[in-house]
Structure formats: C-alpha cells, structure tokens
Write an enzyme that holds these catalytic residues in place. Structure first.
Site, PDB file in Angstrom:
ATOM      1  CG  ASP A 117      23.738  32.855 -53.187  1.00  0.00           C
ATOM      2  OD1 ASP A 117      22.865  32.887 -54.064  1.00  0.00           O
ATOM      3  OD2 ASP A 117      23.792  31.973 -52.316  1.00  0.00           O
ATOM      4  CG  HIS A 176      19.765  31.025 -54.188  1.00  0.00           C
ATOM      5  ND1 HIS A 176      21.057  30.926 -53.718  1.00  0.00           N
ATOM      6  CD2 HIS A 176      19.233  29.785 -54.113  1.00  0.00           C
ATOM      7  CE1 HIS A 176      21.303  29.662 -53.390  1.00  0.00           C
ATOM      8  NE2 HIS A 176      20.215  28.950 -53.608  1.00  0.00           N
ATOM      9  CG  ASN A 188      19.319  21.062 -54.531  1.00  0.00           C
ATOM     10  OD1 ASN A 188      19.843  20.706 -53.487  1.00  0.00           O
ATOM     11  ND2 ASN A 188      18.913  22.301 -54.729  1.00  0.00           N
ATOM     12  CB  SER A 212      20.873  26.384 -51.959  1.00  0.00           C
ATOM     13  OG  SER A 212      21.460  26.190 -53.206  1.00  0.00           O
TER      14      SER A 212
END
Length: 885
Positions: free
Chosen positions: A179, A216, A309, A385
């Site tokens: 990430d 994130h 997404n 996510s």
C-alpha cells in the site's frame, strides 16, 4: 548433444550481435506491441522494461521461494558471458532481480529490448507500467475518539465477534500489506508491524523507517489488524510501501510482493506472509500479473485483491483482482447491497488466459468504513480498497483457527458460506462473507450469529375437536349436517387441481440444463433461436458464469456464429438482456386502436448532426463550452447541440450520448483524468451502437496514451508529449489546410499539443509543421512556457511525459558490448525532448481518424479552443462531414 558452456556462450554472443542487426524485419516472441512498434523504427530512447525468463517452477510451499531465486540465477548463468551485462547491472543496482515474477527490471532501448526478447529462455519483455490505488468514492475525517464508540458495523456484519469469542483472532498469522505505507505509532497499530520496507519505481529498496506517504495504507492496515477496527487484531503485518502517494509501478509492486513473502531474503526461514492484501490495481486485463500470482499460489499464500472502484458499469473490473485465480473482492453497503462504485464483471481474458469469468469472487463491507489514519486519527472511507483488507483479515482469522489450510480450502470455505448460498453473480460474486460460516466449512465450530428469522408461517387452523361418537347419532335440529364421526390423524386436503402446462419456448435438448444468465439479465432466447426486442439492450450469451457481453439493437440471433465465439463450449447456452443503464424500457402496451401514423423524425437540417458536447475541463483554464459554442451552432442541426458539464453534472451517461449523432469529448487544460476508466467504458458502449466520437485536448494522449482505449478504440499511438510547433496541416480526407494554434483571438492556451500517429488501420489526417511531417521535423518541446507550475513539474518527473533521462539509469558501455556499440552509450533524447520516436520516418500527427466500420472516431492531439473562431469552425465542419459519411 551437449556443448561446453564456454562455446555455447560465444555462440550466443554472436547470435545476439547478429540478432541486433537482423531484427529490423522480424518480430520477437513475448515483446510487448508498443516496444515492438518502436523497435521497428529503430528507437534508441531508454525505457524501464521487465525481462521475464522461462523455467520450471514446480516446487510447492516455501521451498518455491528458494526455487525461484535459484532458477532465475541459473538462467542468467546459462546465458554465459553474453549475459555479463545483466549480472553487472544487477550488482551495480542498475537492474533489479524480481524472482517472484521470474524476471529482472532494467533500462533498455526498444531496439535492445527486442534483441533480448529473442534470447533463449526469455518469454516476455514489456514496459514497467503504472498501477495505483483505486480512488475512494468518499473519505470523511473523524475525531480521534470516533472509533471508540460501539462496535464498528463492518465487524458485526461479517460475524468477526463470534470468531473472536471462540478464541480466533489471527494469532500466529502474518499478513502482507502492499500500500502507501503505514503509521507505526497509531494506537490501533502499535506493536503490530512485523517488518516494513519501501521500494522505488524500479523495484529497488529504499532506506526508510515505517511511515505512510498518504493515509490509505494506514486505513487498510487498521482494517487488517487494528485493536478495535480490525478483523484480525492478533495478527501481524509485513508492510511494503509500493504506492508512494497512492501510485506506483509494476516493478515496485512485484518487489513488494516478494518482500512480504520473504522479508529477510532467506527462503530457509519462515518469516513471510500467509495471506497478502493488495488494495491496488489498474483497469482492464493485464497478463503481466499472471506469473507472480501463480508463484504466490504455489507458495500457498492466499491472494486477496480489490476488484476496483470503476462501477457501476458491467465489465469494469481491474487487475490483478480480476485474475481467475485471485480472490477478487467487491464492496457492499450496510444493507448488504452492492456499492454503486464497486466494479462489476464479467471479465473477458484473451491471451495467456482465455475465457469469460464471473467477477468479483466475494464481497465485504466497503461503504463508510471507519479505520485508522495517520496521526492517531480516524476516518471513514469507501471503496473496494476497504472491502479487500476486511476479507484478508477474515482469511487470517481462518488460518489461525486452521493452520496450514490450503489456498483452495480457504477459497472454498469463503465462497460456499457466503450470502448467495453457492451461486455467483457479477455484482457481489458469491456474496457477503460470513466468518463464522467460513470457519464452519473448515471444520471449526463457532457460534454463528443468529440467522435472520425465517418468516413465521401462518398458524395452522385449530382442528375442530372430533366429537365423541355415540351408538346412534341423533340428527341435529338444524339443517347443518352432523360432523363425520370418523377421526383422522391428519385432515386430508382437497387435491390441488393440476395446472395446465404453461407454454414455453422450444425446450433445450433433454441432455442439457436450462441456461442461466448473469444477475439482472432476463432470458430472451435459447441457443439457436432469435432474441427479439425493439431499441437497445445490454446483452449476454452463455450460461453458468461464462458469458460474452455486448449491446444489441433491435434483436439478434442467439448463435455462436452471431457472437463470433463460444463462451461455454459443450454447454447449452442462452441469450439474456437487460435495459441499458440510464434508459427506460417501456412496458409492452396493448395494441392501440388505429391512429394516424406518427410523423417521422425530421432529418438533420442540410445533413447537420445532433451533437453532445461533454465539457470535461473541470473548470480549469479556458471554458471549452464557451470556446466551442459558435462552431457547434454553425455545424449542428438547429437546436441539436447540447452540453453535458462533468464538473457540475457528474459523468456523462450513456443515455445522453445515445441521443447524439456525434459526441465531442473536450478535456481543455486537464492533464489528469481526461477520460476516466468509467468514461472509457461508457464511450465503448456508445461506439458499439454505431456512435461517432471527436476527442479534443492537448494532454489526453499524455494521460491515457498508454491505455487500451487510446490504442484499440481511438487507434492512436502517442509519439511525443509536445510537438514544439504550433502549426499543423491537414491532408487526405480532411483536405489540405494549414492551421495555427495560439493565434490572436484563440484561447492561446496550447502548451503541450500531443504528437500522435495512426495505429492498426486508422489514418493520420493532419501533421505538425507540414503535411505528412515526421518525427525528424519536430523539435519535441513545449510550445511555450507552461504557466501551470504543478503540471510542468509533474511532466519533468513522470515517465508518461517521455522527458529527459526517462529510464533514469544508463547501462552504457556494458550493453554496448552486446549490441555492437562497445565503448559508447546508446543515444539519448535531446535535453528537454519528449519524443519517444527517434526514427526520422515516424509520423508526427496532429489528428488521427479511425473508421472502424461500425463506428468512427477523430482524435485531435490539441484543444480546439486553441484555434481562432474561423479556423475552429472550418475544422469542426471538416471533422463532422467525415464522421457523418
């Protein structure tokens, strides 16, 4: 026959030298199309490439990790002295060993890459492309105490508390986390990080301490192991920072993957991850992810990847979550409904994998999910996510309850216990995960959450007590006859009349099951029949999760010949349809009484089209609507020019596009998100119905020129980020007219007009500088100083800008020993140059026109607002006339 290694090496070196001279007309197996195209032109621009080798890799478990390293080194050794530059480059840090992918990263020119692709044992050579975190749909900052009040809904929704109560919290399990990084000091994550490493775009490890380059990574890490927000609070994280500021490269991700599998770089120690979460991806299908995923599976590491997404459109999934063997995770809301943004299947793979697959595989909470963000704070984010780490945390809990479970057994337990009761669709896969249910499938007893109560059936009528029989029943004085005295254990219901059989379509052969369609589609026809309807519908052909999809107009034949391919060989198939999103399908009306025939829609005045202008400048710089208003008024049918403003109205819907003869997509001065993946999907649907598209913007090629939409739909190839000249001249079907950007009276905003070329059947109909100009005639630099400092700075750093020192590292004389330029470095672009083509024969186009038969496109590498009103009007008329032929 076996020859000495030294002799073999000398022969290979000679073969390389000969290959470097003779490959101008031949292709090389495994070389990416863009590298091959550039190599044919003699391109000497350095680019970062991945060179993948072939070898047997049948070892299983953690022995596979050691096996991969040894075999990659062995392959390099087998190349002998001819591969000395590879070993030297790896040792010096100019190249990176990506053993999980059976490959290395190094900077090469396309010509050198082509020569390497011809070597023994080399299977693939491709560019080091970008990957990114799917952009969240919603992110809300909360107070530091926001996570403390009550149990987060996402944990209750999957039954995590029941698993914890049984003693399973992920203890002894390590989770790989790729990430944007991680905040080690957050209260949710203190003491949870087993290892951390950061990697650069070339896959090299960066010396740094644990940190989050954005927020994130800390959010997803909290969902994995957070004390009160995580699914597996007793598990540990191995975190790899591979997405600095939420964006990275393929080499960066692969380096991170192999790190989390073996942090100490010693395969003899078992310190690697048991399950890996990757909340990252790229829209579409990418074969490049197949090999590393296969090797993860052979090492018995569970791959849990976000599906993307890019919804709600169908066929909108991203890689690597859409790989058939990965656990691709979609998102649902608190009610268990699929989130609007969550990517949908099906996904059609062609190449190294062939077939149409139902995706995602599973779903988890992904809307307004509260977790940790850096600085001891909390935030609510939405996206696949978030759904992916919730699922990966569940897998960690499962592995703590049943250590050593195989990947297949984990998948089976997740899928068969999910909310869809074993059936799968392209919205949520097998449905919402149930952690207690999955544990039960592994044979672990857990008190599952109380199931939703079944509807209480209406109480059976209380039977009338059977009267005690008497020797001689006395008739009652009323007309009502006495009840029958014979008692019965159960009242015998009156027989239900057998309903008359309903008329059905011609039944399928007795040996075949009735075909099943995708979720939301209805059966229109069985294989061999005609699917009849009026108007336009989304259509699917196949059965049992294997489908071809498209858009049908006014019916079609339900046959393999009509669809061009058999999606489910040996199975009896059907055709299924559903309304196009945004359109309404009227219910069939009863046949009306005869009425006068409706007046036909008048033809466009003097052949002028109906036009939809999609204003996607997002309020940056010159307003494209204002600039194009007069040209549209002159060249569109009266009252037939409409505007859709993306900034104020959101994404342009298919229903609006279908009302137009021509859609103009104008991005203005935008250089990011010029045509998003979701917009590309909508435009594909519009064009598949026979649409016509005009694309205009100075940075569309810079933004999406490496993508499939640009190459396959617009049939365009990005040559350079800027022409260096403001003049272009049309040719061929666009006539012979000279135009100049930034003249007085124009927006004067064109800084980086793209240099583009035709690709695969399209035509370059305007060139920079002069008609039929080529790369040798352009200066390849910005036309003027860019007033947008942020854009200018990014273009100097971003590989998509094709700027000076693109590869960043030069192998130089070492490569020269192989490619016949000993003692000399390969030629480099001029300072400030942005040209990817170094061949004088390369097209230097300004406009590419593509006649695909069913649809037409015109791709302008500049913004029409950069022309004077008179020039703009003339070019718009020329483009419209060609599009409407």
């Amino acid at each position: 026959m076996t020859m000495p290694l030294k002799k073999k090496s000398l022969m290979l070196g000679a073969a390389l030298l000969l290959g470097g001279l003779s490959l101008s007309s031949a292709g090389a197996a495994g070389l990416s199309p863009t590298l091959l195209e550039r190599a044919k032109r003699g391109d000497q621009t350095k680019v970062g490439v991945i060179v993948r080798f072939q070898f047997g890799n049948d070892a299983r478990g953690r022995a596979q990790l050691k096996n991969l390293r040894a075999q990659l080194n062995g392959r390099l050794d087998q190349l002998g002295s001819a591969a000395g530059f590879l070993a030297s480059a790896i040792k010096s840090g100019q190249a990176t060993s990506l053993w999980l992918d059976q490959s290395i990263f190094l900077p090469l020119t396309p010509v050198q890459a082509r020569a390497l692709a011809a070597l023994p044992f080399v299977t693939d050579v491709f560019e080091n492309f970008k990957v990114q975190i799917p952009k969240p749909q919603r992110a809300v900052a909360l107070s530091a105490s926001a996570a403390a009040a009550g149990e987060p809904w996402h944990l209750a929704k999957i039954g995590a508390p029941q698993a914890w109560a049984a003693g399973f919290k992920g203890q002894g399990i390590k989770i790989g986390h790729l990430d944007s990084g991680i905040d080690p000091n957050h209260p949710q994550l203190q003491g949870k990080i087993a290892a951390f490493a950061e990697f650069d775009a070339e896959g090299n490890r960066v010396n740094s301490q644990p940190h989050d380059s954005a927020d994130h990574g800390t959010h997803t890490a909290g969902l994995l192991v957070g004390d009160t927000v995580g699914v597996a609070p007793s598990a540990k994280i191995i975190s790899a920072l591979v997405l600095p500021n939420n964006e990275g490269t393929f080499a960066e991700v692969i380096a991170g993957m192999q790190y989390v599998l073996d942090p100490d770089n010693n395969a003899d120690t078992d310190d690697g991850a048991d399950v890996v979460n990757m909340s990252l991806g790229i829209p579409g299908t990418y074969d490049e992810f197949i090999v590393p995923l296969e090797n993860m599976l052979k090492a018995n590491v569970v791959p849990v990847f976000a599906i993307g997404n890019f919804g709600p459109a169908s066929a909108s999934t991203g890689s690597p979550g859409n790989l058939p063997d990965a656990i691709g995770v979609g998102a649902v809301d608190q009610s268990g409904n699929v989130a609007s943004f969550s990517s949908r299947g099906p996904v059609a793979w062609s190449g190294k994998i062939n077939g149409v697959f139902v995706k995602p595989d599973i779903a988890a909470p992904g809307v307004d999910i509260t977790s940790s963000i850096p600085g001891g704070k909390y935030g609510a984010k939405s996206g696949s996510s978030q759904a992916s780490p919730i699922t990966a945390g569940a897998v960690a809990v499962m592995l703590s309850a049943k250590p050593g479970s195989s990947v297949d057994s984990i998948k089976n337990a997740l899928y068969t216990s999910a909310s869809n009761a074993g059936s799968k669709n392209n919205n949520v896969g097998f449905g919402l995960i149930s952690l207690p249910g999955a544990l039960g499938k592994l044979g672990v007893s857990v008190s599952a959450p109380a199931p939703a109560p079944k509807p209480t059936p209406a109480p059976a009528p209380t039977p009338t007590p059977t009267p005690t029989p008497t020797p001689k029943p006395t008739p009652a004085p009323t007309p009502t006859p006495a009840p029958t005295p014979t008692p019965a254990p159960k009242p015998t219901p009156a027989p239900t009349p057998t309903p008359a059989p309903k008329p059905t379509p011609t039944p399928p052969p007795a040996t075949n099951k009735t075909p099943t369609g995708p979720a939301g589609y209805e059966l229109c026809a069985l294989e061999g029949q005609k699917c009849n309807f009026s108007g336009q519908r989304l259509a699917a052909f196949g059965t049992e999760g294997q489908y071809l999809t498209g858009t049908g107009t006014d019916g079609f034949n339900c046959t393999v010949a009509e669809w061009g391919r058999d999606p489910a060989v040996g199975k009896f198939k059907g055709c299924f349809i559903k309304p196009v999103p945004g359109s309404s399908v009227p219910a069939p009306k009863p046949t009306p009484a005869p009425t006068p025939a409706p007046k036909p829609t008048p033809a466009p005045t003097a052949g002028k089209p109906r036009v939809l202008l999609v204003d996607d400048d997002m309020g940056v710089g010159t307003d494209v609507t204002g600039a194009l208003r007069d040209a549209l008024k002159s060249n569109a049918v009266s009252g037939g020019a409409f505007v859709w403003n993306v900034q104020s109205q959101g994404p342009a819907p298919l229903s609006e596009m279908q009302k137009a003869d021509i859609v103009i997509w104008a991005s203005g001065e935008q250089y990011q998100n010029t045509i998003t993946p979701a917009d590309q999907n909508t435009l594909r649907q519009y064009l598949s119905g026979g649409g016509r598209l005009l694309v205009t913007g100075q940075d569309i090629g810079y933004d999406i020129g490496e993508g499939d939409f640009y190459r396959s739909v617009l049939k365009s190839r990005l040559v350079a980020d800027s022409s260096g000249t403001a003049k272009f001249v049309t040719s061929g079907p666009f006539g012979n007219t000279a135009y100049t950007l930034n003249a007085a009276g124009s927006a004067q905003n064109q800084v980086y007009p793209d240099v583009i070329a035709d690709l695969g059947g399209s035509a370059t109909v305007a060139s920079w500088g002069s008609a039929n100009a080529n790369a040798g005639t352009i200066s390849a630099q910005s036309i003027k100083v860019d007033p947008n400092r942020g854009r200018a700075a990014q273009k100097q750093q971003d590989p998509r800008g094709l700027v000076e020192q693109l590869a960043g590292k030069i192998i130089g004389t070492a490569l020269g020993q192989i490619f016949g330029t000993s003692g000399q470095q390969a030629s480099q672009p001029a300072r400030g140059g942005r040209v990817s083509a170094q061949s004088a024969g390369e097209n230097a186009g300004a406009i590419v026109a593509n006649d695909a038969g069913r649809y037409r496109t015109v791709n302008m590498g500049f913004g029409l607002e950069g022309l004077t009103p008179g020039s703009r009007n003339a070019l718009v008329k020329t483009a419209f006339d060609w599009l409407m032929r």
